[in-house]
Design an enzyme around this catalytic site. Structure first.
Site, mmCIF file in Angstrom:
data_model
loop_
_atom_site.group_PDB
_atom_site.id
_atom_site.type_symbol
_atom_site.label_atom_id
_atom_site.label_comp_id
_atom_site.label_asym_id
_atom_site.label_seq_id
_atom_site.Cartn_x
_atom_site.Cartn_y
_atom_site.Cartn_z
ATOM 1 N N THR A 238 7.446 -23.590 72.725
ATOM 2 C CA THR A 238 8.865 -23.259 72.630
ATOM 3 C C THR A 238 9.035 -21.772 72.342
ATOM 4 O OG1 THR A 238 9.426 -25.461 71.873
ATOM 5 C CG2 THR A 238 10.993 -23.714 71.324
ATOM 6 N N CYS A 326 -14.783 1.319 53.110
ATOM 7 C CA CYS A 326 -14.404 0.688 51.854
ATOM 8 C C CYS A 326 -13.013 0.062 51.894
ATOM 9 C CB CYS A 326 -14.477 1.687 50.722
ATOM 10 S SG CYS A 326 -16.153 1.838 50.092
#
Lengths: 400, 310
Positions: A238, A326
């Site tokens: 949909t 990091c």
């Protein structure tokens, strides 16, 4: 002090006008576009308008060349998987080393599970594609070439029209991940050789969870998601009516602001970049400075690490990003900067500032005010920094 | 963004003891810029009492690396060297109110630097192995004990999982073989103890290896064409010399260089100079030299880089 948001390549704020356009589709106009009754018909009309708005931004010849998806990643996956199915007897993919993971992870998986052969084309120090290698990699076994329109980390723009023409000479399809380009630079697909193009709503002040795949008329597409007949059977499920309407409104706004993006926003970016390299030693601009997105600056600060910079920037109310290992949770520094052979001394300290039309002169001033102190503070703590006397690395700065 | 404790944030934003310690009596350096983490720890020791009177650090790294380094200096100041040596990386993490699992290697780096600095003060050469076993992944400071614990506690059975839990193998990839051995051995022990089904256990070579940086088709030690007869030592050395000579231009183009120091049985000692020094990718270079020599000699060899000045 107002926060300064300079991470628009990660995502953008949904424009207030976009939100207003979307809201009725959650409440009064909640219908399913496939329904026969009035509720459905109203939604259907809204979706048609939205489709035309996106068509206009892309310069696509036909509105049915647009297939809505759940975002850029789904569009990328659909394009490549479809090409492998429709291009009989061809199982090779040509792509670049600096693509988004939406392409690279998929390719790695296809190599492993579908015996696809993937050619990864490298880039030079400015992030420009090795066109010779690209040309050589194309051949009678190439199903599809997929090269991004513009790189998300450096903004470097690739010559996609030329690349598409080369792919066609080899009988291959050409797809481009244009997630970072759409809405920032002018795109005109009428008369283009590009077969497929991926875009994402949230990169252009639209909502998250909606994207599209442009599929040039005549190019065969095998759906990734099967089910109902939505999107002419090319993407079942949909319709995400609020998302589609939001993307349409965002596309219309992007077109309106295209001039601003390529003049005022570009000048803001340039002023920030030049201000940083003038104020801070051992800071270098990465990417192809002559040919890149107007909103993206990627500056590498040597001898310090990106996450530490971002944490201090964040404390000062400034949002940016880095390719640093990091921050991303990965282990290597940015694959894009590594592909460009940016040395480790600088790659770990590369910061991306990405602008949007919402940014102002004051934002630039603020960054220029705090950045020298942040860099100096971290360099003071770095065992690799021994003052301004450091000899420059072989890596040539873009601005002297 | 990582979930940092308030104390980590405080030690990052307001680090204590950052900077250079003039006249340090011991200096420890661990990590490398290539891996995104490096720590230089400087200590001053009172020879009368054997106590650490001052400590300072310089760190290249992320927020938690800087916080861990600073925390380490706070923990050790005032302690005797023996007391300091009893500190574990977990103590550093605990002092900070915990570290995100992905950031535990930051505390390990502090642990390693402390040992290195104390060894330096005592005039010893610091060996980077300790009660927990050898340091396997130098990029992220992961030792054997940490790998074993991660495998046991989390029932890990693939190399990919080990990389996720410990980061080991995630950067240069030179420790893949060592980690594979630990995973195989630990899994086998777990099967014996009834903690793991035999079918789940990792067996070297039986599953695809994740994290290996070398192309799949070129094993690290490629024994493609063993020579028909055994070479004399002189022949071996000559061949090794010729091979290294052929490799030098490639290293020189990156600003580095390499020379042969000694050959002892299957150990080949080389000295990397120029840009190779302190480059963590040097281990990749060494691995490349090793596989090439093994191929040419037809026997497995270990290439061992020796520090300059030896």
């Amino acid at each position: 002090m107002d926060p300064v948001y300079l991470d628009n390549n990660a995502t953008t704020r949904v424009d207030a006008a976009v939100v207003s356009a979307m809201l009725p589709y959650f409440t009064e106009q909640f219908g399913n576009a496939s329904s026969i009754h009035a509720f459905g018909a109203e939604v259907g009309a809204g979706l048609r308008t939205a489709r035309r708005q996106l068509q206009a931004l892309l310069g696509a010849e036909f509105d049915h060349e647009i297939v809505y998806t759940g975002g850029g990643t789904e569009s990328d996956n659909t394009a490549i998987l479809s090409a492998l199915e429709t291009q009989g007897g061809r199982n090779e993919i040509v792509t670049s080393t600096v693509e988004h993971p939406a392409i690279l992870s998929l390719c790695a998986w296809l190599e492993k599970t579908r015996a696809a052969k993937v050619h990864y084309i490298g880039v030079d120090a400015r992030g420009r594609l090795d066109i010779d290698a690209y040309r050589k990699a194309l051949g009678p076994r190439t199903a599809i070439a997929s090269i991004m329109w513009a790189n998300n980390e450096t903004g470097t723009i690739f010559p996609v029209e030329t690349l598409a023409a080369l792919a066609h000479e080899a009988g291959a399809l050409f797809h481009t991940d244009a997630v970072q380009a759409v809405g920032k630079i002018k795109i005109d697909l009428s008369g283009s050789e590009i077969d497929m193009l991926s875009l994402s709503g949230h990169k252009l002040h639209g909502p998250k969870g909606i994207g599209a795949l442009y599929v040039r008329r005549g190019v065969r597409l095998r759906p990734l998601i099967r089910g109902g007949h939505q999107e002419r059977g090319r993407r079942a499920g949909t319709e995400n009516a609020p998302g589609i309407v939001g993307l349409g409104a965002a596309a219309a706004l992007a077109q309106e602001h295209m001039e601003d993006e390529n003049t005022r926003v570009r000048d803001l970016r340039d002023r920030l970049e030049q201000g940083l390299v003038q104020r801070i030693s051992h800071a270098v601009v990465t990417g192809d400075i002559e040919n890149r997105l107007p909103n993206t600056a990627n500056v590498a600060f040597e001898y310090i690490e990106g996450e530490a910079i971002l944490l201090l920037l964040n404390k000062a109310g400034i949002a940016a990003s880095s390719g640093s290992a990091c921050t991303s949770g990965s282990l290597e520094p940015s694959h894009v900067l590594r592909a460009m052979k940016v040395p480790y001394t600088a790659a770990h300290g590369a910061i991306r500032f990405s602008f949007s039309r919402e940014n102002t002169e004051a934002d630039v001033d603020r960054v220029l005010e705090v950045m020298p102190g942040i860099i100096a503070q971290l360099r003071q703590m770095s065992p690799f920094w021994d003052g301004e006397s450091k000899t420059r690395t072989a890596f040539t700065p873009t601005y002297a | 963004m990582w979930e940092y404790s308030e104390k980590v944030k405080d030690y990052f934003f307001n680090p204590k003891n950052a900077g250079v310690l003039e006249d340090a009596s011991g200096v420890g350096e661990v990590g490398a810029i290539a891996c995104g983490d490096a720590l230089k720890l400087m200590i001053k020791v009172d020879p009368e009492t054997d106590r650490i009177t001052e400590a300072k650090f310089q760190t290249f790294g992320c927020g938690s690396a800087i916080a861990s380094s600073s925390a380490l200096t706070e923990i050790i100041i005032g302690k005797t060297l023996d007391e300091a040596l009893a500190i574990t990386n977990q103590d550093i993490a605990d002092f900070l109110g915990g570290l995100p699992p992905e950031k535990m290697h930051c505390s390990v780096m502090g642990y390693e630097a402390l040992r290195s600095a104390i060894a330096n003060y005592r005039g010893e050469v610091w060996e980077d192995d300790h009660e927990e076993g050898a340091l396997l992944c130098k990029c992220f400071g992961v030792d054997e004990g940490m790998v074993e614990r991660a495998i046991r506690n989390n029932v890990l059975t693939t190399m990919e999982q080990v990389a996720h839990f410990t980061k080991a193998t995630g950067s240069c990839g030179t420790c893949v073989e060592g980690i594979e051995e630990v995973l195989e051995r630990t899994n086998a022990a777990m099967v014996e103890a009834g903690e793991l089904a035999a079918s789940q256990a990792f067996v070297v070579g039986a599953a695809p290896v994740v994290g290996r940086k070398t192309p799949r088709n070129s094993p690290v030690v490629a024994l493609t064409s063993p020579p028909a007869t055994k070479m004399t030592t002189l022949q071996r050395i000559k061949l090794i010399e010729a091979e290294l000579e052929a490799l030098r231009p490639a290293l020189q183009s990156d600003g580095g260089d390499c020379e042969l120091v000694d050959v002892e049985d299957n150990k080949v000692m080389v000295r990397l100079t120029g840009a190779c020094v302190n480059c963590q990718l040097a281990s990749v270079t060494v691995q490349g030299i090793q596989s090439r020599l093994a191929e040419r000699l037809g026997t497995p060899v270990r290439v061992i880089p020796v520090p300059s000045g030896h």
